[in-house]
Scaffold this active site. Structure first.
Site, PDB file in Angstrom:
ATOM      1  N   LYS A  36       0.826  -1.215   0.000  1.00 51.29           N
ATOM      2  CA  LYS A  36       0.000   0.000   0.000  1.00 51.29           C
ATOM      3  C   LYS A  36       0.861   1.266   0.000  1.00 51.29           C
ATOM      4  CE  LYS A  36      -3.547   2.172   2.939  1.00 51.29           C
ATOM      5  NZ  LYS A  36      -4.289   2.046   4.209  1.00 51.29           N
ATOM      6  N   THR A 179       5.083 -12.688  14.609  1.00 56.10           N
ATOM      7  CA  THR A 179       6.056 -12.152  15.559  1.00 56.10           C
ATOM      8  C   THR A 179       6.083 -12.970  16.849  1.00 56.10           C
ATOM      9  OG1 THR A 179       6.494 -10.242  16.968  1.00 56.10           O
ATOM     10  CG2 THR A 179       4.221 -10.542  16.289  1.00 56.10           C
ATOM     11  N   ALA A 230      -1.756  -8.173  19.776  1.00 54.57           N
ATOM     12  CA  ALA A 230      -3.098  -8.787  19.793  1.00 54.57           C
ATOM     13  C   ALA A 230      -3.616  -8.946  18.366  1.00 54.57           C
ATOM     14  CB  ALA A 230      -4.056  -7.931  20.625  1.00 54.57           C
ATOM     15  N   LYS A 232      -1.727  -9.192  15.637  1.00 50.12           N
ATOM     16  CA  LYS A 232      -0.942 -10.246  14.977  1.00 50.12           C
ATOM     17  C   LYS A 232      -1.412 -11.626  15.453  1.00 50.12           C
ATOM     18  CE  LYS A 232       2.187  -9.977  12.521  1.00 50.12           C
ATOM     19  NZ  LYS A 232       2.279  -9.860  11.024  1.00 50.12           N
ATOM     20  N   LYS A 267      11.860   2.558  14.953  1.00 56.17           N
ATOM     21  CA  LYS A 267      12.312   1.408  15.730  1.00 56.17           C
ATOM     22  C   LYS A 267      13.643   1.749  16.382  1.00 56.17           C
ATOM     23  CE  LYS A 267       8.754  -0.807  14.064  1.00 56.17           C
ATOM     24  NZ  LYS A 267       8.684  -1.367  12.739  1.00 56.17           N
ATOM     25  N   TYR A 285      13.291   3.937  27.179  1.00 55.74           N
ATOM     26  CA  TYR A 285      12.053   3.703  27.941  1.00 55.74           C
ATOM     27  C   TYR A 285      12.375   3.036  29.283  1.00 55.74           C
ATOM     28  CZ  TYR A 285       9.612   4.275  23.412  1.00 55.74           C
ATOM     29  OH  TYR A 285       9.131   4.733  22.207  1.00 55.74           O
ATOM     30  N   HIS A 362       4.779  -2.476  28.533  1.00 54.85           N
ATOM     31  CA  HIS A 362       6.080  -2.836  27.928  1.00 54.85           C
ATOM     32  C   HIS A 362       6.503  -4.268  28.291  1.00 54.85           C
ATOM     33  CE1 HIS A 362      10.372  -1.084  27.044  1.00 54.85           C
ATOM     34  NE2 HIS A 362      10.058  -2.098  26.269  1.00 54.85           N
TER      35      HIS A 362
END
Ligand code: NAD
Ligand code: DAU
Length: 422
Positions: A36, A179, A230, A232, A267, A285, A362
């Site tokens: 796309k 994943t 969720a 995936k 990423k 993080y 996380h």
């Protein structure tokens, strides 16, 4: 043998490496890249293959069922390698609907288009211009052996294009790329790191540690935590349901974190390389203690090739790097590598590390047990992490024009939304 493969999401990070791998390695295959071109899709990732005679790009949304079905019929697609997805966890936290739409409904749209094309042919598509073989009536069950293996070439007779002389047929396959995040998060039981239970030729001599005693295996219960994982997970269930309900020849792989050239700088690795280069703060993080298992992207593309051709139908294979790193340790390696390659004094940019509010939900630790793939199909990573990270940092430093291009436009707005008041 001639095949016509549809690779979805081929203009993205992993997809572009998969497309390049297949176009170059299989000149007899026609490779159709359906993408796309969202913010993450970039045809510049495929400049070196765009003029190859066995490659075609089609701009399409996987959710556009009618268009996907027509493309599959027109091109007589016999294999799908499905990578198209919304892939960034942080974006999924801000905009879960887009993730459900693309990752769930988009996958369903592809599955249903494939079913309508393939099921009436017994999941065998003709190879026009292939070697003629005997004519056998074949319109029933998929040609799957009792051990689950799929013969690559089978005789065919009934096919979509009546009037085409009988020729060889090719067994269809729907390969879904997923994943490790579907499994949820593992505990850190050994914060200092211990010797892992597995090793490969590519395992680092300097840093080869596991941070816990449990690993993701293929039989683990799904426990996704983010809207991304969720969605995936849901798509994985649909793929397996299409096998169980309609006999679709499917295979699913769940892979760990990839790194390498052409990754969008949302990423961790490309974002941090770019920030170090420009001496911008590095937003770590939480405490930087989370663990990820890193795999060089070309090793993933090799695994996909192997599993597409030799993986068993209805199986799941985990693909991992055997390579766990705490984020903060990895970030220090990135700083040291960028500084060295730019001729800056050692440790000059360590002060860029800035601890920020943690990601919601996380996941603490990902670590793949990839021994099934190693044992059954003989795959393992080829590149030591030290080599892979050096290649990767060099690539981003040498391709600043690529980085400038993808960080122009909407990127600054994304960056401010995600990090300004964090
Ligand atoms: P990416 O975000 O770099 O690329 C995704 C591609 O999909 C882009 O080219 C985008 O334009 C395209 N796309 C998005 N929505 C689409 C739609 N509706 N129709 C058609 N195309 C669309 O992603 P990536 O990191 O290359 O990941 C590829 C796949 O691998 C994903 O399915 C992801 O879940 C999976 N995966 C990624 C990693 C990783 O570390 N990056 C690890 C394991 C699995
Ligand atoms: O495990 C496979 C998954 O790996 C893929 O399915 C996903 O598509 C891919 O995005 C990746 O997910 P992660 O969330 O692990 O990757 P990300 O690069 O976003 O983050 C890696 C780690 O770094 C994670 O613990 C969060 C942390 N991080 C990330 C960013 C972007 C930071 O500390 N700061 C940051 O700015």
């Amino acid at each position: 043998m001639k095949r016509t493969l549809l690779i979805t999401g081929g203009a993205g990070f992993i997809g572009s490496h998969v497309v390049r791998h297949f176009v170059n390695k299989y000149p007899d295959y026609r490779i159709i890249n359906l993408d796309k071109l969202t913010y993450a899709g970039n045809l510049a990732n495929l400049k070196d293959v765009e003029d190859k005679p066995n490659y075609r790009f089609v701009r399409l949304d996987i959710c556009d069922f009618d268009a996907v079905l027509k493309l599959m019929q027109d091109e007589m697609i016999d294999g799908i390698i499905h990578l198209a997805a919304e892939s960034h966890v942080d974006r999924s936290i801000k905009d879960p609907f887009t993730f459900a739409r693309t990752n769930v409904m988009g996958t369903l749209s592809l599955l249903e288009a494939a079913r309508r094309c393939w099921q009436p042919q017994g999941y065998v598509m003709p190879v026009v211009g292939g070697t003629p073989s005997e004519t056998v009536s074949l319109r029933s069950t998929p040609p799957i052996a009792s051990d689950g293996s799929l013969p690559l070439t089978v005789p065919r007779v009934a096919c979509v294009s009546e009037g085409v002389p009988p020729t060889t047929g090719v067994a269809c396959r729907f390969y879904h790329i997923s994943t490790d995040e579907v499994y949820g998060a593992l505990e850190i039981t050994d914060p200092e790191g211990v010797e892992p239970p597995f090793t490969t030729k590519a395992s680092s001599g300097k840093h080869h540690l596991a941070y816990g005693t449990s690993f993701f295996t293929e039989d683990l219960k799904y426990q996704p935590h983010s809207p991304y994982s969720a969605a995936k997970a849901s798509s994985d269930h649909f793929v397996r349901a299409y096998h169980d309900t309609y006999g679709m020849p499917t295979v699913v792989t769940n892979c760990s974190n990839n790194y390498g050239p052409y990754q969008f700088p949302e990423k961790l690795i490309p974002l941090f390389i770019n920030n170090i280069r420009h001496r911008k703060p590095l937003p770590v993080y939480g405490k930087g203690e989370n663990v990820r298992d890193w795999l060089y992207v070309e090793d993933h593309a090799r695994a996909i090739d192997l599993i597409f051709h030799e993986g068993k139908i209805a199986e799941t294979y985990n693909i991992g790097g055997f390579n766990e790193w705490k984020n903060i340790e990895l970030i220090k390696v990135l700083i040291a590598t960028v500084d060295r390659l730019l001729g800056r004094p050692e440790g000059a940019d360590l002060d860029l590390i800035t601890y920020v509010t943690d990601r919601a939900g996380h996941d603490l630790r990902y670590a793949i047990d990839s021994t099934k793939l190693q044992r059954e199909l003989g795959w393992e990573p080829s590149l030591q992490f030290e080599e892979g990270i050096e290649k990767t940092v060099r690539w981003y430093l040498d391709n600043q024009a690529w980085m400038d291009n993808v960080t122009s436009g909407d990127y600054q707005k994304y960056y401010d939304d995600m990090y300004k008041n964090r």
